[in-house]
Enzyme design. Sequence first.
Site, PDB file in Angstrom:
ATOM      1  N   CYS A 200       4.148  -0.203 -17.048  1.00  0.00           N
ATOM      2  CA  CYS A 200       2.966  -1.052 -16.845  1.00  0.00           C
ATOM      3  C   CYS A 200       1.693  -0.420 -17.405  1.00  0.00           C
ATOM      4  CB  CYS A 200       2.780  -1.356 -15.370  1.00  0.00           C
ATOM      5  SG  CYS A 200       4.249  -2.080 -14.634  1.00  0.00           S
TER       6      CYS A 200
ATOM      7  N   HIS B  94      -4.201  -3.411 -13.300  1.00  0.00           N
ATOM      8  CA  HIS B  94      -2.854  -3.944 -13.508  1.00  0.00           C
ATOM      9  C   HIS B  94      -2.573  -4.957 -12.408  1.00  0.00           C
ATOM     10  CE1 HIS B  94       1.331  -4.439 -14.037  1.00  0.00           C
ATOM     11  NE2 HIS B  94       1.703  -3.634 -13.065  1.00  0.00           N
TER      12      HIS B  94
ATOM     13  N   ASN C 107       3.636 -10.101 -12.093  1.00  0.00           N
ATOM     14  CA  ASN C 107       3.475  -8.788 -12.724  1.00  0.00           C
ATOM     15  C   ASN C 107       4.122  -8.827 -14.108  1.00  0.00           C
ATOM     16  OD1 ASN C 107       3.726  -6.132 -13.548  1.00  0.00           O
ATOM     17  ND2 ASN C 107       4.492  -5.371 -11.587  1.00  0.00           N
TER      18      ASN C 107
HETATM   19  O1  UT7 Z   1       4.088  -2.738 -11.784  1.00  0.00           O
HETATM   20  C1  UT7 Z   1       3.877  -1.534 -11.105  1.00  0.00           C
HETATM   21  C2  UT7 Z   1       4.893  -1.235 -10.160  1.00  0.00           C
HETATM   22  N1  UT7 Z   1       5.182  -2.207  -9.157  1.00  0.00           N
HETATM   23  C3  UT7 Z   1       4.398  -2.387  -8.100  1.00  0.00           C
HETATM   24  O2  UT7 Z   1       3.261  -2.007  -8.069  1.00  0.00           O
HETATM   25  C4  UT7 Z   1       5.026  -3.042  -6.914  1.00  0.00           C
HETATM   26  C5  UT7 Z   1       4.578  -2.337  -5.669  1.00  0.00           C
HETATM   27  N2  UT7 Z   1       5.184  -2.832  -4.456  1.00  0.00           N
HETATM   28  C6  UT7 Z   1       4.926  -4.028  -3.915  1.00  0.00           C
HETATM   29  O3  UT7 Z   1       4.202  -4.829  -4.455  1.00  0.00           O
HETATM   30  C7  UT7 Z   1       5.500  -4.322  -2.549  1.00  0.00           C
HETATM   31  O4  UT7 Z   1       6.060  -3.148  -2.021  1.00  0.00           O
HETATM   32  C8  UT7 Z   1       6.564  -5.458  -2.560  1.00  0.00           C
HETATM   33  C9  UT7 Z   1       5.883  -6.791  -2.807  1.00  0.00           C
HETATM   34  C10 UT7 Z   1       7.627  -5.172  -3.578  1.00  0.00           C
HETATM   35  C11 UT7 Z   1       7.224  -5.537  -1.168  1.00  0.00           C
HETATM   36  O5  UT7 Z   1       6.235  -5.757  -0.174  1.00  0.00           O
HETATM   37  P1  UT7 Z   1       6.240  -4.878   1.146  1.00  0.00           P
HETATM   38  O6  UT7 Z   1       5.158  -5.379   1.979  1.00  0.00           O
HETATM   39  O7  UT7 Z   1       6.188  -3.434   0.716  1.00  0.00           O
HETATM   40  O8  UT7 Z   1       7.622  -5.259   1.783  1.00  0.00           O
HETATM   41  P2  UT7 Z   1       8.839  -4.309   2.164  1.00  0.00           P
HETATM   42  O9  UT7 Z   1       9.542  -3.844   0.930  1.00  0.00           O
HETATM   43  O10 UT7 Z   1       8.384  -3.289   3.147  1.00  0.00           O
HETATM   44  O11 UT7 Z   1       9.785  -5.321   2.911  1.00  0.00           O
HETATM   45  C12 UT7 Z   1       9.388  -5.923   4.156  1.00  0.00           C
HETATM   46  C13 UT7 Z   1      10.448  -6.941   4.538  1.00  0.00           C
HETATM   47  C14 UT7 Z   1      11.869  -6.400   4.431  1.00  0.00           C
HETATM   48  O12 UT7 Z   1      12.618  -6.973   5.506  1.00  0.00           O
HETATM   49  P3  UT7 Z   1      12.934  -6.102   6.810  1.00  0.00           P
HETATM   50  O13 UT7 Z   1      13.707  -4.912   6.310  1.00  0.00           O
HETATM   51  O14 UT7 Z   1      11.610  -5.749   7.379  1.00  0.00           O
HETATM   52  O15 UT7 Z   1      13.723  -7.049   7.633  1.00  0.00           O
HETATM   53  C15 UT7 Z   1      12.365  -6.986   3.136  1.00  0.00           C
HETATM   54  O16 UT7 Z   1      13.777  -7.150   3.136  1.00  0.00           O
HETATM   55  O17 UT7 Z   1      10.379  -8.057   3.649  1.00  0.00           O
HETATM   56  C16 UT7 Z   1      11.679  -8.331   3.129  1.00  0.00           C
HETATM   57  N3  UT7 Z   1      11.537  -8.879   1.786  1.00  0.00           N
HETATM   58  C17 UT7 Z   1      11.442 -10.199   1.560  1.00  0.00           C
HETATM   59  N4  UT7 Z   1      11.467 -11.268   2.376  1.00  0.00           N
HETATM   60  C18 UT7 Z   1      11.338 -12.480   1.800  1.00  0.00           C
HETATM   61  C19 UT7 Z   1      11.450  -8.217   0.625  1.00  0.00           C
HETATM   62  N5  UT7 Z   1      11.306  -9.087  -0.396  1.00  0.00           N
HETATM   63  C20 UT7 Z   1      11.313 -10.323   0.157  1.00  0.00           C
HETATM   64  C21 UT7 Z   1      11.188 -11.618  -0.368  1.00  0.00           C
HETATM   65  N6  UT7 Z   1      11.203 -12.663   0.489  1.00  0.00           N
HETATM   66  N7  UT7 Z   1      11.045 -11.849  -1.682  1.00  0.00           N
END
Ligand code: UT7
Length: 326
Positions: free
Chosen positions: A113, A253, A283
């Site tokens: 990125c 970004h 993204n």
């Molecule tokens: O391009 C540069 C690099 N990339 C980034 O900068 C991405 C950085 N990371 C993020 O943007 C975030 O970490 C994400 C958007 C990927 C995830 O958000 P989060 O608030 O960190 O969620 P999490 O990974 O902690 O997951 C929370 C919950 C989990 O469920 P449990 O384990 O709490 O039951 C996930 O399984 O949300 C669940 N989850 C979803 N639920 C519905 C993860 N993805 C989804 C989804 N829909 N698409």
Amino acid sequence: MAHARIKGTGSAVPEKVLTNFELEKMVETSDEWITTRTGIKERRIAGEGEFTSTLATRAAERALEMANCAPEELDLIVIGTVTPDFPFPATACLVQNNLGASRAAAFDISAACSGFLFGLSIVDSLIRSGAASKALVIGAETLSRITDWTDRNSCVLFGDGAGAVLLEAEEDNRGILSTHIHSDGSYWELLHQPGYGSRNPASVRVLDENLAVIKMQGNEVFKLAVRAMEDAAHQALSANNLAPSDVDLFISHQANRRIIDAIGKRLGLTEEQVFINLERYGNTSAASIPIALDEANRSGRIKEGDTVLLDSFGGGLTWASALMRW
Ligand code: UT7
């Protein structure tokens, strides 16, 4: 000493829109989750016959047109991408051929990125040194081609597109004032594509084990991204004796609205200072900053003399900032 100044911007995205509601039918997710956790509402997906090179070429043509620059005048074409048309030759060579930029040296940069800002930094140095005077820097991706469409943790995030800037040497105090680029390879596993390189070349095993797609530990990346981008922004400001309040437009970004909001808050920026368009594109990796820059430029959000701060973070890990007077 000559400065590198952006004389033209351009962008191109595929026509096909993939909304959060359509994703609800593909994986277990909801528009509500995606919107509140990321800010993304829809993204663009490359269609048949659309590749990283075709999007990059369209974005480049628009930047050249704005700058009133003929392709034959170009000394350099640099593309930041992790989704090249082929492992080799460089996508930049394909774009050189498409444009008819016969004099230009062309190469790709792999900094995920941060690829656009790494490219901007290299080309800025080459222009300052006198080695080049007109150059295209492009960020272009077709992430949809390496997205795991069964993984809700990542597939809701990414989109396709390209953005380009035409840089020219100029003898005044406008243009790129500073760039800073950084990497920390100890975190390489947090965001990578395991398959199709020399470690896991194309094979039935790579397909069976689903290795040819993006693997991301989103949560870890999130925390590191906020810290690194805040540091890079401060570095850019202090190198130029400026404060956050001096910034007319901050373009980060576009990965996650919560990341951008957190950085904005840490820097003490107002909402008016921060440009966001990720709700429409998701993204797009190396393309996100130049697409945003082009939209901000064409819509009049950036005016002559404005101070613009660019800030990126991505796989590698890599992060970078650039400060410019428009
Ligand atoms: O391009 C540069 C690099 N990339 C980034 O900068 C991405 C950085 N990371 C993020 O943007 C975030 O970490 C994400 C958007 C990927 C995830 O958000 P989060 O608030 O960190 O969620 P999490 O990974 O902690 O997951 C929370 C919950 C989990 O469920 P449990 O384990 O709490 O039951 C996930 O399984 O949300 C669940 N989850 C979803 N639920 C519905 C993860 N993805 C989804 C989804 N829909 N698409």
